[in-house]
Design an enzyme around this catalytic site. Structure first.
Site, PDB file in Angstrom:
ATOM      1  N   GLU A  74     -34.389 -13.508  29.910  1.00 48.38           N
ATOM      2  CA  GLU A  74     -34.951 -13.868  28.611  1.00 48.38           C
ATOM      3  C   GLU A  74     -34.944 -15.379  28.422  1.00 48.38           C
ATOM      4  O   GLU A  74     -35.923 -15.960  27.944  1.00 48.38           O
ATOM      5  CB  GLU A  74     -34.149 -13.197  27.488  1.00 48.38           C
ATOM      6  CG  GLU A  74     -34.351 -11.691  27.403  1.00 48.38           C
ATOM      7  CD  GLU A  74     -33.469 -11.049  26.353  1.00 48.38           C
ATOM      8  OE1 GLU A  74     -33.781  -9.926  25.948  1.00 48.38           O
ATOM      9  OE2 GLU A  74     -32.447 -11.659  25.958  1.00 48.38           O
ATOM     10  N   LYS A 132     -29.228 -13.629  21.230  1.00 52.10           N
ATOM     11  CA  LYS A 132     -29.903 -12.653  22.057  1.00 52.10           C
ATOM     12  C   LYS A 132     -28.966 -12.237  23.189  1.00 52.10           C
ATOM     13  O   LYS A 132     -28.011 -12.919  23.482  1.00 52.10           O
ATOM     14  CB  LYS A 132     -31.203 -13.224  22.640  1.00 52.10           C
ATOM     15  CG  LYS A 132     -32.261 -13.506  21.569  1.00 52.10           C
ATOM     16  CD  LYS A 132     -33.539 -14.073  22.156  1.00 52.10           C
ATOM     17  CE  LYS A 132     -34.055 -13.268  23.299  1.00 52.10           C
ATOM     18  NZ  LYS A 132     -34.261 -11.834  22.970  1.00 52.10           N
ATOM     19  N   ASP A 184     -40.391 -12.245  22.038  1.00 58.27           N
ATOM     20  CA  ASP A 184     -39.111 -11.584  22.282  1.00 58.27           C
ATOM     21  C   ASP A 184     -38.461 -11.229  20.956  1.00 58.27           C
ATOM     22  O   ASP A 184     -38.824 -11.780  19.908  1.00 58.27           O
ATOM     23  CB  ASP A 184     -38.188 -12.490  23.096  1.00 58.27           C
ATOM     24  CG  ASP A 184     -37.187 -11.711  23.943  1.00 58.27           C
ATOM     25  OD1 ASP A 184     -36.979 -10.520  23.659  1.00 58.27           O
ATOM     26  OD2 ASP A 184     -36.617 -12.289  24.886  1.00 58.27           O
ATOM     27  N   GLY A 240     -36.008  -5.323  24.142  1.00 62.81           N
ATOM     28  CA  GLY A 240     -35.596  -4.794  22.854  1.00 62.81           C
ATOM     29  C   GLY A 240     -36.615  -3.828  22.283  1.00 62.81           C
ATOM     30  O   GLY A 240     -37.776  -3.787  22.704  1.00 62.81           O
ATOM     31  N   SER A 241     -36.184  -3.051  21.313  1.00 61.64           N
ATOM     32  CA  SER A 241     -37.032  -1.996  20.775  1.00 61.64           C
ATOM     33  C   SER A 241     -38.252  -2.540  20.035  1.00 61.64           C
ATOM     34  O   SER A 241     -39.311  -1.907  20.020  1.00 61.64           O
ATOM     35  CB  SER A 241     -36.212  -1.090  19.849  1.00 61.64           C
ATOM     36  OG  SER A 241     -35.610  -1.849  18.801  1.00 61.64           O
ATOM     37  N   ALA A 255     -34.643 -10.387  18.770  1.00 62.94           N
ATOM     38  CA  ALA A 255     -33.373 -11.091  18.569  1.00 62.94           C
ATOM     39  C   ALA A 255     -32.365 -10.134  17.951  1.00 62.94           C
ATOM     40  O   ALA A 255     -32.730  -9.156  17.295  1.00 62.94           O
ATOM     41  CB  ALA A 255     -33.560 -12.314  17.670  1.00 62.94           C
ATOM     42  N   ASP A 256     -31.099 -10.428  18.169  1.00 63.48           N
ATOM     43  CA  ASP A 256     -30.031  -9.653  17.549  1.00 63.48           C
ATOM     44  C   ASP A 256     -29.683 -10.208  16.169  1.00 63.48           C
ATOM     45  O   ASP A 256     -29.266  -9.467  15.281  1.00 63.48           O
ATOM     46  CB  ASP A 256     -28.793  -9.657  18.448  1.00 63.48           C
ATOM     47  CG  ASP A 256     -29.095  -9.061  19.810  1.00 63.48           C
ATOM     48  OD1 ASP A 256     -29.664  -7.953  19.854  1.00 63.48           O
ATOM     49  OD2 ASP A 256     -28.785  -9.700  20.829  1.00 63.48           O
TER      50      ASP A 256
END
Length: 300
Positions: free
Chosen positions: A128, A119, A106, A47-48, A108-109
């Site tokens: 992940e 995620k 990590d 992820g960014s 997360a969405d």
């Protein structure tokens, strides 16, 4: 066929907008609070926001001693982020047996009040989950936009990684669980077909109603329900409740509403049910105990 991630940060002469500034601030705080001194293995997610995490790690003072640290990426893109930063990576399957990752970072969405996460938006779901579940500590790095009262408040669906041969049967089973219109995630070019993960699997995006917290199901179990005689159902003992004019349903003790597309699920209950479907490799619901909590109970 997955969506490329950035492998480097904007140049110092490029002003960050408010969202990017929030991502960077979250990354700096996460690394400052949770990065150990002289670690052996560090998990790096996708992820960014993770680009800022890697930059914060690279900027740590010398006493953290990263000389012998190896970083465990969750996919091709995060491996490229590490390479661009000059940090050494190791594949998950090359870790020594019975070795735990010191900390896994990590993104997360979406994150709810109990710190359950969705995620898999970047299609790196299985790796992940592997890295997160083999870490002493899992640290989710997210800016304020990702925090919602309940999962699926803004993020539209639960990502599910499936074996391609089983895709159609998995879609059918997800519909039976109450998902409205689950679908294979397509690539940017329609003729190229569905997106494939690093393991050559498909991603299914499964919309559900907003997910309940564990505390929500406890409250509902205590509520007095009119006409509420106990029932034995496929999801356990529940109570008959009104779902509207001319409709009835059942709320099970596991948090699942068992009849129709209006079914409601508690986060962990839904994660278990989806994982039980033959052909499902991993579910994009990250919930349950953190590694530190498991270790405190004497388990691994």
């Amino acid at each position: 066929m997955t969506t490329p991630l950035p492998t480097s940060l904007p140049s110092s002469s490029t002003p960050l907008d408010a969202i990017e500034s929030a991502k960077r601030a979250a990354a700096i705080r996460a690394v400052a609070d949770h990065f150990p001194i002289n670690p052996s293995y560090i998990g790096i997610g996708s992820g960014s926001t993770i680009v800022y995490v890697v930059d914060a790690i690279r900027s740590l003072p010398p006493h953290y001693n990263l000389t012998h640290t190896l970083f465990v990426p969750t996919g091709y893109q995060s491996r490229q982020v590490l390479y661009a930063a000059g940090l050494r990576d190791i594949k998950f399957d090359s870790l020594p047996r019975d070795t735990l990752i010191d900390v896994a970072f990590d993104g997360a969405d979406e994150v709810d009040e109990e710190l359950n996460c969705i995620k898999g938006g970047g299609a790196c779901l299985y790796q992940e989950k592997l890295v997160a579940t083999h870490a002493r500590k899992f640290v989710c790095v997210a800016d304020h936009r990702k925090l919602q009262a309940r999962l699926l408040s803004k993020w539209p669906s639960v990502p599910v990684e499936v074996e391609p041969l089983a895709a159609n049967t998995v879609l059918a089973q997800l519909e039976r669980l109450g998902s409205k219109g689950p679908r294979l995630r397509e690539g940017q070019m329609a003729k190229a077909g569905p997106i494939k993960t690093d393991q050559d699997n498909f991603i299914v995006d499964a919309p559900f109603r907003r997910l309940l917290l564990a505390k929500d199901t406890k409250v509902r179990e205590k509520e007095k329900v009119e006409d509420g005689d106990a029932l034995v159902t496929g999801a356990g003992v529940g109570r008959r409740v009104s779902l509207g004019p001319g409709a009835e349903g059942t709320i099970g003790v596991d948090g699942g509403n068992i009849d129709g597309e209006g079914r409601e699920w508690e986060v962990e209950a839904l994660a278990r049910e989806i994982k039980m479907i033959e052909g499902v490799l991993s579910v994009g619901l990250f919930c349950g105990l953190n590694g530190e909590e498991v270790l405190a109970q004497g388990a691994r």
